[in-house]
Design a protein around this motif. Structure first.
Motif, PDB file in Angstrom:
ATOM      1  N   ALA A 247       0.819  -1.209   0.000  1.00  0.00           N
ATOM      2  CA  ALA A 247       0.000   0.000   0.000  1.00  0.00           C
ATOM      3  C   ALA A 247       0.857   1.264   0.000  1.00  0.00           C
ATOM      4  O   ALA A 247       0.396   2.323  -0.448  1.00  0.00           O
ATOM      5  CB  ALA A 247      -0.929   0.005   1.212  1.00  0.00           C
ATOM      6  N   LEU A 248       2.089   1.167   0.483  1.00  0.00           N
ATOM      7  CA  LEU A 248       2.990   2.329   0.410  1.00  0.00           C
ATOM      8  C   LEU A 248       3.283   2.705  -1.032  1.00  0.00           C
ATOM      9  O   LEU A 248       3.325   3.883  -1.391  1.00  0.00           O
ATOM     10  CB  LEU A 248       4.301   2.023   1.145  1.00  0.00           C
ATOM     11  N   ARG A 249       3.492   1.684  -1.884  1.00  0.00           N
ATOM     12  CA  ARG A 249       3.685   1.984  -3.305  1.00  0.00           C
ATOM     13  C   ARG A 249       2.390   2.499  -3.921  1.00  0.00           C
ATOM     14  O   ARG A 249       2.402   3.344  -4.814  1.00  0.00           O
ATOM     15  CB  ARG A 249       4.187   0.741  -4.035  1.00  0.00           C
ATOM     16  N   GLY A 250       1.252   2.001  -3.416  1.00  0.00           N
ATOM     17  CA  GLY A 250      -0.021   2.529  -3.866  1.00  0.00           C
ATOM     18  C   GLY A 250      -0.189   3.997  -3.505  1.00  0.00           C
ATOM     19  O   GLY A 250      -0.879   4.754  -4.192  1.00  0.00           O
ATOM     20  N   ALA A 251       0.465   4.418  -2.416  1.00  0.00           N
ATOM     21  CA  ALA A 251       0.402   5.818  -1.985  1.00  0.00           C
ATOM     22  C   ALA A 251       1.473   6.678  -2.644  1.00  0.00           C
ATOM     23  O   ALA A 251       1.540   7.883  -2.368  1.00  0.00           O
ATOM     24  CB  ALA A 251       0.544   5.890  -0.468  1.00  0.00           C
ATOM     25  N   GLY A 252       2.313   6.056  -3.487  1.00  0.00           N
ATOM     26  CA  GLY A 252       3.290   6.847  -4.242  1.00  0.00           C
ATOM     27  C   GLY A 252       4.746   6.554  -3.974  1.00  0.00           C
ATOM     28  O   GLY A 252       5.621   7.162  -4.606  1.00  0.00           O
ATOM     29  N   ALA A 253       5.075   5.643  -3.057  1.00  0.00           N
ATOM     30  CA  ALA A 253       6.480   5.308  -2.815  1.00  0.00           C
ATOM     31  C   ALA A 253       7.079   4.653  -4.068  1.00  0.00           C
ATOM     32  O   ALA A 253       6.387   3.950  -4.810  1.00  0.00           O
ATOM     33  CB  ALA A 253       6.608   4.368  -1.624  1.00  0.00           C
ATOM     34  N   ARG A 254       8.378   4.852  -4.288  1.00  0.00           N
ATOM     35  CA  ARG A 254       9.023   4.372  -5.500  1.00  0.00           C
ATOM     36  C   ARG A 254      10.238   3.514  -5.173  1.00  0.00           C
ATOM     37  O   ARG A 254      11.007   3.814  -4.254  1.00  0.00           O
ATOM     38  CB  ARG A 254       9.464   5.562  -6.368  1.00  0.00           C
ATOM     39  N   LEU A 255      10.407   2.458  -5.966  1.00  0.00           N
ATOM     40  CA  LEU A 255      11.576   1.590  -5.846  1.00  0.00           C
ATOM     41  C   LEU A 255      12.737   2.190  -6.625  1.00  0.00           C
ATOM     42  O   LEU A 255      12.591   2.554  -7.795  1.00  0.00           O
ATOM     43  CB  LEU A 255      11.258   0.190  -6.374  1.00  0.00           C
ATOM     44  N   LEU A 256      13.894   2.247  -5.963  1.00  0.00           N
ATOM     45  CA  LEU A 256      15.075   2.861  -6.564  1.00  0.00           C
ATOM     46  C   LEU A 256      16.263   1.918  -6.466  1.00  0.00           C
ATOM     47  O   LEU A 256      16.356   1.108  -5.533  1.00  0.00           O
ATOM     48  CB  LEU A 256      15.423   4.170  -5.840  1.00  0.00           C
ATOM     49  N   ASP A 257      17.187   2.036  -7.436  1.00  0.00           N
ATOM     50  CA  ASP A 257      18.435   1.295  -7.327  1.00  0.00           C
ATOM     51  C   ASP A 257      19.432   2.122  -6.528  1.00  0.00           C
ATOM     52  O   ASP A 257      19.107   3.218  -6.035  1.00  0.00           O
ATOM     53  CB  ASP A 257      18.972   0.904  -8.706  1.00  0.00           C
ATOM     54  N   ALA A 258      20.654   1.602  -6.394  1.00  0.00           N
ATOM     55  CA  ALA A 258      21.654   2.279  -5.563  1.00  0.00           C
ATOM     56  C   ALA A 258      22.008   3.658  -6.096  1.00  0.00           C
ATOM     57  O   ALA A 258      22.465   4.528  -5.349  1.00  0.00           O
ATOM     58  CB  ALA A 258      22.909   1.413  -5.448  1.00  0.00           C
ATOM     59  N   GLY A 259      21.783   3.868  -7.406  1.00  0.00           N
ATOM     60  CA  GLY A 259      22.077   5.161  -8.004  1.00  0.00           C
ATOM     61  C   GLY A 259      20.914   6.123  -7.971  1.00  0.00           C
ATOM     62  O   GLY A 259      21.003   7.223  -8.530  1.00  0.00           O
ATOM     63  N   GLY A 260      19.819   5.719  -7.346  1.00  0.00           N
ATOM     64  CA  GLY A 260      18.659   6.593  -7.251  1.00  0.00           C
ATOM     65  C   GLY A 260      17.754   6.561  -8.463  1.00  0.00           C
ATOM     66  O   GLY A 260      16.823   7.366  -8.566  1.00  0.00           O
ATOM     67  N   GLN A 261      17.981   5.597  -9.378  1.00  0.00           N
ATOM     68  CA  GLN A 261      17.154   5.489 -10.572  1.00  0.00           C
ATOM     69  C   GLN A 261      15.935   4.603 -10.301  1.00  0.00           C
ATOM     70  O   GLN A 261      15.998   3.673  -9.502  1.00  0.00           O
ATOM     71  CB  GLN A 261      17.974   4.912 -11.731  1.00  0.00           C
ATOM     72  N   ARG A 262      14.824   4.889 -10.994  1.00  0.00           N
ATOM     73  CA  ARG A 262      13.597   4.120 -10.829  1.00  0.00           C
ATOM     74  C   ARG A 262      13.822   2.670 -11.263  1.00  0.00           C
ATOM     75  O   ARG A 262      14.151   2.392 -12.417  1.00  0.00           O
ATOM     76  CB  ARG A 262      12.464   4.739 -11.649  1.00  0.00           C
ATOM     77  N   LEU A 263      13.636   1.744 -10.364  1.00  0.00           N
ATOM     78  CA  LEU A 263      13.938   0.336 -10.623  1.00  0.00           C
ATOM     79  C   LEU A 263      12.978  -0.284 -11.626  1.00  0.00           C
ATOM     80  O   LEU A 263      13.379  -1.143 -12.431  1.00  0.00           O
ATOM     81  CB  LEU A 263      13.887  -0.444  -9.301  1.00  0.00           C
ATOM     82  N   MET A 264      11.706   0.117 -11.600  1.00  0.00           N
ATOM     83  CA  MET A 264      10.697  -0.523 -12.438  1.00  0.00           C
ATOM     84  C   MET A 264      10.400   0.249 -13.716  1.00  0.00           C
ATOM     85  O   MET A 264       9.501  -0.124 -14.474  1.00  0.00           O
ATOM     86  CB  MET A 264       9.397  -0.693 -11.638  1.00  0.00           C
ATOM     87  N   ALA A 265      11.148   1.283 -13.987  1.00  0.00           N
ATOM     88  CA  ALA A 265      10.886   2.116 -15.164  1.00  0.00           C
ATOM     89  C   ALA A 265      10.968   1.297 -16.446  1.00  0.00           C
ATOM     90  O   ALA A 265      11.958   0.618 -16.706  1.00  0.00           O
ATOM     91  CB  ALA A 265      11.891   3.272 -15.222  1.00  0.00           C
ATOM     92  N   GLY A 266       9.894   1.322 -17.242  1.00  0.00           N
ATOM     93  CA  GLY A 266       9.868   0.669 -18.539  1.00  0.00           C
ATOM     94  C   GLY A 266       9.704  -0.832 -18.517  1.00  0.00           C
ATOM     95  O   GLY A 266       9.702  -1.473 -19.577  1.00  0.00           O
ATOM     96  N   LEU A 267       9.527  -1.434 -17.345  1.00  0.00           N
ATOM     97  CA  LEU A 267       9.460  -2.895 -17.255  1.00  0.00           C
ATOM     98  C   LEU A 267       8.040  -3.434 -17.259  1.00  0.00           C
ATOM     99  O   LEU A 267       7.819  -4.607 -17.596  1.00  0.00           O
ATOM    100  CB  LEU A 267      10.178  -3.376 -15.985  1.00  0.00           C
ATOM    101  N   HIS A 268       7.064  -2.622 -16.855  1.00  0.00           N
ATOM    102  CA  HIS A 268       5.682  -3.099 -16.773  1.00  0.00           C
ATOM    103  C   HIS A 268       4.767  -1.879 -16.813  1.00  0.00           C
ATOM    104  O   HIS A 268       5.104  -0.824 -16.271  1.00  0.00           O
ATOM    105  CB  HIS A 268       5.464  -3.886 -15.466  1.00  0.00           C
ATOM    106  N   PRO A 269       3.586  -2.024 -17.461  1.00  0.00           N
ATOM    107  CA  PRO A 269       2.674  -0.872 -17.537  1.00  0.00           C
ATOM    108  C   PRO A 269       2.274  -0.305 -16.181  1.00  0.00           C
ATOM    109  O   PRO A 269       2.013   0.896 -16.060  1.00  0.00           O
ATOM    110  CB  PRO A 269       1.449  -1.451 -18.271  1.00  0.00           C
ATOM    111  N   LEU A 270       2.229  -1.168 -15.144  1.00  0.00           N
ATOM    112  CA  LEU A 270       1.847  -0.702 -13.813  1.00  0.00           C
ATOM    113  C   LEU A 270       3.027  -0.219 -12.980  1.00  0.00           C
ATOM    114  O   LEU A 270       2.852   0.202 -11.834  1.00  0.00           O
ATOM    115  CB  LEU A 270       1.102  -1.815 -13.054  1.00  0.00           C
ATOM    116  N   GLY A 271       4.235  -0.277 -13.546  1.00  0.00           N
ATOM    117  CA  GLY A 271       5.407   0.234 -12.851  1.00  0.00           C
ATOM    118  C   GLY A 271       5.613  -0.390 -11.490  1.00  0.00           C
ATOM    119  O   GLY A 271       5.660  -1.612 -11.354  1.00  0.00           O
ATOM    120  N   ASP A 272       5.707   0.444 -10.453  1.00  0.00           N
ATOM    121  CA  ASP A 272       5.946  -0.037  -9.092  1.00  0.00           C
ATOM    122  C   ASP A 272       4.784  -0.861  -8.554  1.00  0.00           C
ATOM    123  O   ASP A 272       4.944  -1.583  -7.565  1.00  0.00           O
ATOM    124  CB  ASP A 272       6.204   1.145  -8.151  1.00  0.00           C
ATOM    125  N   LEU A 273       3.630  -0.777  -9.190  1.00  0.00           N
ATOM    126  CA  LEU A 273       2.462  -1.541  -8.757  1.00  0.00           C
ATOM    127  C   LEU A 273       2.201  -2.744  -9.656  1.00  0.00           C
ATOM    128  O   LEU A 273       1.081  -3.253  -9.719  1.00  0.00           O
ATOM    129  CB  LEU A 273       1.227  -0.636  -8.702  1.00  0.00           C
TER     130      LEU A 273
END
Length: 482
Positions: A247-273
């Motif tokens: 639910a934290l990701r549902g509220a807007g939290a984002r997964l990041l790699d060690a460099g601060g880049q979005r981990l799920m970017a471009g991998l799935h239409p729902l992104g972090d969800l």
């Protein structure tokens, strides 16, 4: 000659067992659990809520479609349709049992959104403390119910088989004292198998004990290879890790790699969800590439004390303040879609033996459980099973041949720790033929030493036999989208 009615024995005090016991009225019920107060179930740790199509713009058919998509269409379609239709009634029944779901200022249920859901349809109680709220309310009802006799501090280590039917249990307490209880039926509601893995969000008691006992009695298994790994447990030392709710990701939290880049970017239409299996594999892959993964909710306007008190407390206990810094996260064994094969009413292949909740597999979750469908299933199927058991006959034949089916001794601490690491490496979020084969051979060599090794051997066999990737079962040697 008139005989007293034998009780229904329910083994387990999580939501599934409690719902079954309550719904079995007026039949007498013996509710058995390991802890004296019924604590320690995975239900009580559940941070997700109850998935139900409660919004006027939503409907059970859409909920069912999301469930089938998350389950890779390996689900039992009829069970999915039944469960999603039942969901609003489950919420109403829980409210009648004293569960106070979170509402807005106008008294309307607050509906959250979690991974894999196309709409906001999750009702919570106490923010991320929903499981604890359900257990507390249902436990109070069960302890006050005149037809339920509660006995904590015992473990069921054997089933009585009489004339081909399960007719009782043998219990063992902390002092080594045994007791035998004859039963009109036995219900296993013992939870999942997460504690057999080196990293899990489950409590220590979720070790597959009921599954092992049912298999020893000859009950057929189903889909043992499908284990869901939650992508965001807190990455700290230890085996049983605090969960960081989806639910934290549902509220807007984002997964990041060690460099601060979005981990799920471009991998799935729902992104972090995206569905949990997709996110868990991505976090696993990043870890294998040598980078730590972080969940950042520090910039969100969240009332942490009201919405995420459990996550906040767990983080603060480990020296992390999620209001100001990102949280380190890791996949962890979370939910077993497989279990003892049961029909829609909870019957196993062994007469007299029933199963409900995570220890059972009725096909509703398919190859990957949709978020917040598990508490829903536990309550709905528990109520359905209880209704069936309420009408059971009063007496079994005492003249048929009887024998005890024992679970057997468990592994000692050191080999058990080794087994957990073995399963984590070979049967974690990403699997491969040679690792599965080698792990199976190790478990086969350990099988005589403890029931956990025999259970792990069964899981690994199922994973070896399913050679293609499906849902949470990812075979990197057979097309897994790692």
């Amino acid at each position: 000659m008139r005989h007293a009615r034998l009780p229904i024995v329910v083994v387990g005090s999580g939501v599934a067992g409690l719902a079954t016991a309550l719904a079995a009225a007026p039949a007498p019920v013996r509710l058995l659990c390991r802890a004296h107060d019924g604590s320690g179930s995975a239900s009580a740790l559940a941070q997700g809520g109850i998935a139900a199509a409660m919004d006027p713009a939503d409907d059970p058919a859409a909920h069912a479609a999301d469930t089938l998509l998350a389950g890779a269409h390996h689900n039992d379609v009829a069970m999915v349709q039944w469960l999603t239709r039942e969901a609003p009634g489950v919420v109403a029944w829980l409210q009648a049992q004293g569960v106070r779901f979170d509402c807005d200022a106008d008294g309307r249920l607050q509906l959250g959104r979690e991974g894999g859901h196309g709409a906001a349809r999750i009702v919570h109680a106490g923010g991320d403390a929903s499981g604890a709220a359900l257990v507390m309310a249902l436990r109070a009802r069960a302890q006050a119910a005149p037809h339920v006799q509660w006995r904590g501090g015992v473990e069921v280590d054997a089933l009585l088989l009489r004339g081909g039917c399960v007719a009782g249990v043998r219990t063992l307490d902390a002092c080594g004292r045994q007791a035998e209880i004859e039963a009109a039926a036995v219900v296993l509601a013992t939870g999942g198998i997460g504690a057999l893995f080196a990293r899990t969000s489950n409590p220590p008691g979720a070790d597959g004990v009921g599954l092992a006992l049912g298999l020893a009695a000859g009950a057929m298994p189903r889909d043992l290879e499908f284990v869901q790994f939650h992508p965001t447990a807190l990455d700290v030392a230890g085996q049983c890790l605090p969960l960081v709710t989806e639910a934290l990701r549902g509220a807007g939290a984002r997964l990041l790699d060690a460099g601060g880049q979005r981990l799920m970017a471009g991998l799935h239409p729902l992104g972090d969800l995206a569905p949990r299996d997709v996110v868990a594999r991505r976090v696993w892959q990043a870890q294998r590439e040598g980078t730590r993964v972080w969940l950042d909710a520090s910039g969100l306007a969240i009332d942490w004390a009201a919405s995420f008190p459990t996550v906040l407390a767990a983080c603060l206990a480990h020296g992390i303040d999620p209001r100001r810094a990102a949280m380190p996260v890791t996949p962890a064994a979370h939910f077993h879609m497989g279990g003892l094969a049961v029909d829609a009413d909870g019957r196993t292949s062994v007469p007299g033996l029933y199963a409900v909740g995570e220890v059972a597999c009725n096909g509703v979750h398919g190859a990957n459980r949709l978020a917040s469908n598990s508490l829903l299933e536990a309550v709905a199927c528990g109520r359905r099973l209880g209704g069936v058991l309420a009408g059971l006959g009063a007496h079994r034949s005492e003249h048929a041949a009887s024998r005890w089916i024992e679970r057997g001794a468990g592994l000692q601490a050191e080999p058990l720790a080794a087994l957990r690491e073995l399963l984590w490496q070979a049967a974690g979020p990403v699997r491969e033929a040679s690792r599965l084969r080698d792990a199976w051979r190790v478990c086969a060599a350990m099988a005589d030493a403890g029931w956990q090794a025999r259970l792990a051997k069964s899981l690994l066999r199922a994973a070896r036999l399913r050679r293609r990737s499906l849902g949470a079962h990812c075979r990197e040697d057979h097309g897994c989208p790692v």
